[in-house]
Write an enzyme that holds these catalytic residues in place. Structure first.
Site, PDB file in Angstrom:
ATOM      1  N   SER A 143       0.766  -1.528  -0.494  1.00 37.36           N
ATOM      2  CA  SER A 143       0.028  -0.434   0.493  1.00 37.36           C
ATOM      3  C   SER A 143       0.569   0.997   0.262  1.00 37.36           C
ATOM      4  O   SER A 143       1.864   1.313   0.720  1.00 37.36           O
ATOM      5  CB  SER A 143      -1.151   0.212   0.769  1.00 37.36           C
ATOM      6  OG  SER A 143      -1.175   1.294   1.584  1.00 37.36           O
ATOM      7  N   TYR A 157      -1.933  -0.122  10.486  1.00 39.16           N
ATOM      8  CA  TYR A 157      -1.512  -0.883   9.209  1.00 39.16           C
ATOM      9  C   TYR A 157      -0.501  -0.110   7.787  1.00 39.16           C
ATOM     10  O   TYR A 157      -0.476  -1.212   7.477  1.00 39.16           O
ATOM     11  CB  TYR A 157      -3.130  -0.706   8.717  1.00 39.16           C
ATOM     12  CG  TYR A 157      -3.198  -0.029   6.733  1.00 39.16           C
ATOM     13  CD1 TYR A 157      -3.484  -2.233   6.842  1.00 39.16           C
ATOM     14  CD2 TYR A 157      -2.872   0.494   5.263  1.00 39.16           C
ATOM     15  CE1 TYR A 157      -4.161  -1.670   5.136  1.00 39.16           C
ATOM     16  CE2 TYR A 157      -3.350   0.290   4.771  1.00 39.16           C
ATOM     17  CZ  TYR A 157      -4.006  -0.750   4.474  1.00 39.16           C
ATOM     18  OH  TYR A 157      -3.548  -1.390   2.688  1.00 39.16           O
TER      19      TYR A 157
HETATM   20  P1  NAP Z   1     -11.962  -5.816   0.826  1.00 36.82           P
HETATM   21  O1  NAP Z   1     -13.007  -5.225  -0.917  1.00 36.82           O
HETATM   22  O2  NAP Z   1     -11.662  -5.505   1.582  1.00 36.82           O
HETATM   23  O3  NAP Z   1     -11.701  -7.285   0.403  1.00 36.82           O
HETATM   24  C1  NAP Z   1     -10.391  -7.747   1.254  1.00 36.82           C
HETATM   25  C2  NAP Z   1     -10.852  -9.638   0.558  1.00 36.82           C
HETATM   26  O4  NAP Z   1      -9.631  -9.943   1.448  1.00 36.82           O
HETATM   27  C3  NAP Z   1     -12.321 -10.151   0.335  1.00 36.82           C
HETATM   28  O5  NAP Z   1     -12.283 -10.725  -0.568  1.00 36.82           O
HETATM   29  C4  NAP Z   1     -12.350 -10.839   1.920  1.00 36.82           C
HETATM   30  O6  NAP Z   1     -13.079 -12.170   1.854  1.00 36.82           O
HETATM   31  C5  NAP Z   1     -10.992 -10.958   2.193  1.00 36.82           C
HETATM   32  N1  NAP Z   1      -9.970 -11.094   3.260  1.00 36.82           N
HETATM   33  C6  NAP Z   1     -10.059 -10.731   4.590  1.00 36.82           C
HETATM   34  N2  NAP Z   1      -9.356 -11.334   5.504  1.00 36.82           N
HETATM   35  C7  NAP Z   1      -9.256 -12.812   4.999  1.00 36.82           C
HETATM   36  C8  NAP Z   1      -8.901 -13.502   5.493  1.00 36.82           C
HETATM   37  N3  NAP Z   1      -8.263 -14.432   6.715  1.00 36.82           N
HETATM   38  N4  NAP Z   1      -7.973 -15.151   4.875  1.00 36.82           N
HETATM   39  C9  NAP Z   1      -8.317 -15.029   3.431  1.00 36.82           C
HETATM   40  N5  NAP Z   1      -9.342 -13.427   2.471  1.00 36.82           N
HETATM   41  C10 NAP Z   1      -9.453 -12.874   3.404  1.00 36.82           C
HETATM   42  O7  NAP Z   1     -10.330  -5.214   0.204  1.00 36.82           O
HETATM   43  P2  NAP Z   1      -9.358  -4.280  -1.093  1.00 36.82           P
HETATM   44  O8  NAP Z   1      -9.308  -2.973  -1.163  1.00 36.82           O
HETATM   45  O9  NAP Z   1      -9.511  -5.158  -2.064  1.00 36.82           O
HETATM   46  O10 NAP Z   1      -8.143  -4.708  -1.021  1.00 36.82           O
HETATM   47  C11 NAP Z   1      -7.058  -5.039  -0.675  1.00 36.82           C
HETATM   48  C12 NAP Z   1      -5.964  -5.581  -0.584  1.00 36.82           C
HETATM   49  O11 NAP Z   1      -5.625  -4.340  -1.387  1.00 36.82           O
HETATM   50  C13 NAP Z   1      -5.694  -5.459   0.782  1.00 36.82           C
HETATM   51  O12 NAP Z   1      -4.179  -5.757   1.151  1.00 36.82           O
HETATM   52  C14 NAP Z   1      -5.130  -4.434   0.857  1.00 36.82           C
HETATM   53  O13 NAP Z   1      -4.432  -3.954   2.552  1.00 36.82           O
HETATM   54  C15 NAP Z   1      -4.832  -3.185   0.055  1.00 36.82           C
HETATM   55  N6  NAP Z   1      -4.793  -2.303  -0.730  1.00 36.82           N
HETATM   56  C16 NAP Z   1      -6.385  -1.763  -0.530  1.00 36.82           C
HETATM   57  C17 NAP Z   1      -6.325  -0.034  -1.036  1.00 36.82           C
HETATM   58  C18 NAP Z   1      -7.768   0.282  -1.183  1.00 36.82           C
HETATM   59  O14 NAP Z   1      -7.635   1.808  -1.677  1.00 36.82           O
HETATM   60  N7  NAP Z   1      -9.051  -0.424  -1.721  1.00 36.82           N
HETATM   61  C19 NAP Z   1      -5.022  -0.075  -0.935  1.00 36.82           C
HETATM   62  C20 NAP Z   1      -3.669  -0.046  -0.752  1.00 36.82           C
HETATM   63  C21 NAP Z   1      -3.463  -1.491  -0.551  1.00 36.82           C
HETATM   64  P3  NAP Z   1     -13.826 -12.353   3.201  1.00 36.82           P
HETATM   65  O15 NAP Z   1     -14.989 -11.669   2.942  1.00 36.82           O
HETATM   66  O16 NAP Z   1     -14.258 -13.458   2.673  1.00 36.82           O
HETATM   67  O17 NAP Z   1     -14.054 -11.921   4.003  1.00 36.82           O
END
Ligand code: NAP
Length: 248
Positions: A143, A157
């Protein structure tokens, strides 16, 4: 591309976009999820309807034993592993560090750091030449927070993503001669449910205008960078953190 691509946390958000694009580029895709079975099955079903191969597999990747079970399922039911995207991650409810519950901080570290480590270790045991594998690629989802620090939101985080960057550099150097390239993508601000889950449902509207590029990314824009790093087009790229953060 051939072989299997494992995407952790692929039921929605960035992970689902990576799974869909990975399938379109020719991978058999393992759609991992922890709790959202219906959403994960929908992603896998969509891929199969488009003529691809996909399997949704439940596993909490923060748990070492569940990661081992996930990889055993993959070994049994899908082509050999050629790619891993360590995407599953969470930030926890927004807070100052001194007010944040230990449980939140532990959960974030367990998933973002240890989860990535357990999955990378299992993948390397299958893909490394020294273990009889034929190489592959890993992309860790970091991130922009790793270098911004997320003050007043979730410093723990940001620290977890700093660890992901270090893991990327070290593992890349350790495995370069094993035929495995390891890189990270550091998104800045993406239109997913993670912001509402962190207790900031209006974060997208608030922050978008402050981004140099003037908006949040769509998950598909992050997936393009991930798929490039996984592909042979990135054959000389390893140990790098590619910032995909709209200029921030
Ligand atoms: P999201 O929409 O909240 O989705 C998170 C995913 O992770 C869901 O599919 C969830 O599935 C799964 N998950 C959660 N806990 C888990 C576990 N213990 N084991 C396996 N799967 C699990 O998140 P996102 O925004 O797409 O983020 C994805 C990645 O990008 C993360 O690493 C985040 O830190 C990074 N990121 C995001 C942003 C942003 O602005 N969105 C920015 C920088 C980095 P379930 O519902 O089944 O738990």
């Amino acid at each position: 591309m051939s072989g299997t691509l494992l995407v952790t946390g692929a039921s929605r958000g960035i992970g689902a976009a990576v799974a869909r694009l990975g399938a379109a580029r020719g991978y058999a895709v393992c759609v991992n999820y922890a709790a959202s079975a219906e959403a994960a099955e929908a992603v896998a079903g969509e891929i199969r309807e488009s003529g691809g191969t996909a399997l949704a597999v439940q596993a909490d990747v923060a748990q070492e034993d569940e990661v081992e079970r996930l990889f055993a399922t993959l070994d049994a039911d899908l082509p050999p592993l050629s790619g891993l995207v360590n995407n599953a991650g969470l930030a926890g409810l927004v807070n100052r560090l001194e007010d944040a519950p230990a449980e939140t901080i532990r959960h974030v570290m367990d998933l973002n750091v240890l989860g990535s480590i357990w999955c990378a270790r299992a993948a390397i045991r299958r893909m490394a030449r020294r273990h009889g594998g034929s190489g592959g690629a890993i992309v860790n989802i970091s991130s922009g927070a790793a270098t911004l620090g997320s003050p007043g939101e979730y410093v723990w985080y940001a620290a977890s993503k700093g660890a992901v960057d270090s893991l990327t550099i070290g593992l890349a150097r350790e495995n370069a001669a094993e035929g495995i390239r390891i890189n990270a993508v550091a998104p800045g601000f993406v239109n997913t449910g993670i912001h509402a889950a962190s207790g900031m449902p209006d974060r997208l509207e608030k922050i978008a205008p402050t981004m140099p590029i003037g908006r949040a990314a769509e998950p598909e824009e992050i997936a393009e960078a991930v798929l490039w790093l996984l592909s042979d087009a990135a054959s000389y790229t390893t140990g790098t953190v590619l910032r995909v953060a709209g200029g921030r």
